[in-house]
Design an enzyme around this catalytic site. Structure first.
Site, PDB file in Angstrom:
ATOM      1  N   HIS A 209      -9.879   4.260  -7.019  1.00 46.42           N
ATOM      2  CA  HIS A 209      -8.849   3.917  -8.011  1.00 46.42           C
ATOM      3  C   HIS A 209      -9.352   4.210  -9.425  1.00 46.42           C
ATOM      4  O   HIS A 209      -8.626   4.758 -10.262  1.00 46.42           O
ATOM      5  CB  HIS A 209      -8.509   2.421  -7.912  1.00 46.42           C
ATOM      6  CG  HIS A 209      -7.812   2.032  -6.649  1.00 46.42           C
ATOM      7  ND1 HIS A 209      -6.723   2.709  -6.149  1.00 46.42           N
ATOM      8  CD2 HIS A 209      -8.041   0.996  -5.786  1.00 46.42           C
ATOM      9  CE1 HIS A 209      -6.310   2.115  -5.035  1.00 46.42           C
ATOM     10  NE2 HIS A 209      -7.099   1.077  -4.794  1.00 46.42           N
TER      11      HIS A 209
ATOM     12  N   HIS B 157     -13.645   1.912  -2.256  1.00 39.75           N
ATOM     13  CA  HIS B 157     -12.192   1.877  -2.417  1.00 39.75           C
ATOM     14  C   HIS B 157     -11.816   1.730  -3.897  1.00 39.75           C
ATOM     15  O   HIS B 157     -10.979   2.487  -4.416  1.00 39.75           O
ATOM     16  CB  HIS B 157     -11.651   0.692  -1.597  1.00 39.75           C
ATOM     17  CG  HIS B 157     -10.175   0.542  -1.652  1.00 39.75           C
ATOM     18  ND1 HIS B 157      -9.332   1.037  -0.678  1.00 39.75           N
ATOM     19  CD2 HIS B 157      -9.361  -0.051  -2.564  1.00 39.75           C
ATOM     20  CE1 HIS B 157      -8.081   0.756  -0.988  1.00 39.75           C
ATOM     21  NE2 HIS B 157      -8.078   0.087  -2.126  1.00 39.75           N
ATOM     22  N   GLU B 158     -12.439   0.777  -4.565  1.00 42.41           N
ATOM     23  CA  GLU B 158     -12.121   0.542  -5.975  1.00 42.41           C
ATOM     24  C   GLU B 158     -12.592   1.690  -6.857  1.00 42.41           C
ATOM     25  O   GLU B 158     -11.966   2.016  -7.863  1.00 42.41           O
ATOM     26  CB  GLU B 158     -12.746  -0.779  -6.435  1.00 42.41           C
ATOM     27  CG  GLU B 158     -12.198  -2.008  -5.736  1.00 42.41           C
ATOM     28  CD  GLU B 158     -10.698  -2.166  -5.932  1.00 42.41           C
ATOM     29  OE1 GLU B 158     -10.190  -1.802  -7.019  1.00 42.41           O
ATOM     30  OE2 GLU B 158     -10.035  -2.641  -4.994  1.00 42.41           O
TER      31      GLU B 158
END
Length: 301
Positions: A23, A19-20
């Site tokens: 980003h 997920h990170e």
């Protein structure tokens, strides 16, 4: 329990890390200065700095995080063009969406890889639903389903397999009644059954060899000579078609010795076991002998 905790930690960690990473990649693509990309949380253990970014390993290994310059409105900003809040709104939206989008893509890729690779499934999964027995006081028994019945229709699905039946139950709401048509002695009988998540409760359980998967240390099974991979063919003179039948016989024994007819390395043997009254860890004490079952599997097609 420890294995489960470690597995959850690893799964959660990978999910958060991916997920990170989503980003991070999109933020860098739009020229946002990423100050920290951390694997884990808490105190920095060690790492390496490349350009403006500190790639670090932190003390608590549960996922990770990305810290972008100027991404916190509560902190003082310099208004540099490479700060997150200095970017156009549409870019900030895409950076925010990149995390969950990456998680979604990971799920798609992993699912596709699993289906391409194949895998193992219970040997009965793709076979017709022929009932070997029903659980006492279950929805199946209340609906009149009996051993030997074949399910020819379940909730409108014709001739379901055990795998398709499990899928239908997973998609249905527990507690609802669905129509079931069974074939018994060449006669069709239509009834209704209350749905649950477990197929064994709803329609009964399939025929499956009763194979010892493991023997608990210091259990009756170990003390009385039962071994891993033994095939239990009968208990107290009653042939066994599926593992739940052995559990029923142990319950009926009331603690009295149970005689098992087994096959070990192709040789027939007889073992007498002395069940003990014990809570296996689910809060429900019962008569048990200290074994788990190993189920026969076949390649998923």
């Amino acid at each position: 329990m420890l294995t489960g905790i470690v597995a959850v930690a690893i799964g959660l960690g990978v999910m958060v890390l991916v997920h990170e990473w989503g980003h991070f990649v999109v933020a860098r693509a739009f020229g946002v200065r990423v100050e920290v990309f951390s694997i884990g949380f808490g105190t920095r253990l060690f790492g390496i700095r490349r350009g403006p970014t500190d790639y670090r390993l932190s003390a608590l290994p549960l996922g990770g995080y990305v810290r972008m310059a100027g991404d916190n409105p509560a902190e003082e900003r310099r208004g540099d063009p490479d700060e997150f809040l200095s970017k156009p709104r549409w870019q900030r939206v895409l950076i925010a969406l990149a995390g969950p989008t990456t998680n979604f893509l990971l799920a798609v890729v992993l699912t596709a890889a699993l289906f391409m690779h194949g895998g193992e499934q219970p040997s009965y999964a793709d076979k017709a639903v022929v009932v070997a027995g029903v659980v006492k006081d279950s929805p199946a028994q209340k609906a009149g389903i009996q051993a030997g019945d074949r399910i020819v229709s379940f909730a409108g699905v014709k001739d379901p397999t055990w795998e398709r039946l499990a899928l239908e139950l997973g998609l249905s709401s527990p507690g609802h009644s669905v129509p079931v048509t069974i074939e018994r002695d060449h006669q069709l009988i239509t009834t209704g059954v209350t749905t649950e998540l477990q197929a064994s409760a709803v329609v009964g359980y399939p025929a499956e060899p009763v194979i010892v998967g493991s023997v608990t240390r210091d259990s009756p099974a170990e003390r009385d000579g039962l071994k891993e991979d033994d095939v239990i063919v009968a208990a107290n003179g009653r042939p066994l078609l599926a593992p739940p039948q052995l559990s029923d016989i142990l319950k009926e024994s009331g603690g009295k010795p149970v005689t098992l007819e087994i096959e070990r390395n192709g040789q027939a043997q007889v073992v007498e076991l002395h069940p003990t009254w014990k809570d296996p860890g689910d809060g429900t004490p019962r008569w048990q002998i200290g074994i788990t079952f190993r189920f026969v599997t076949s390649p998923r097609r």
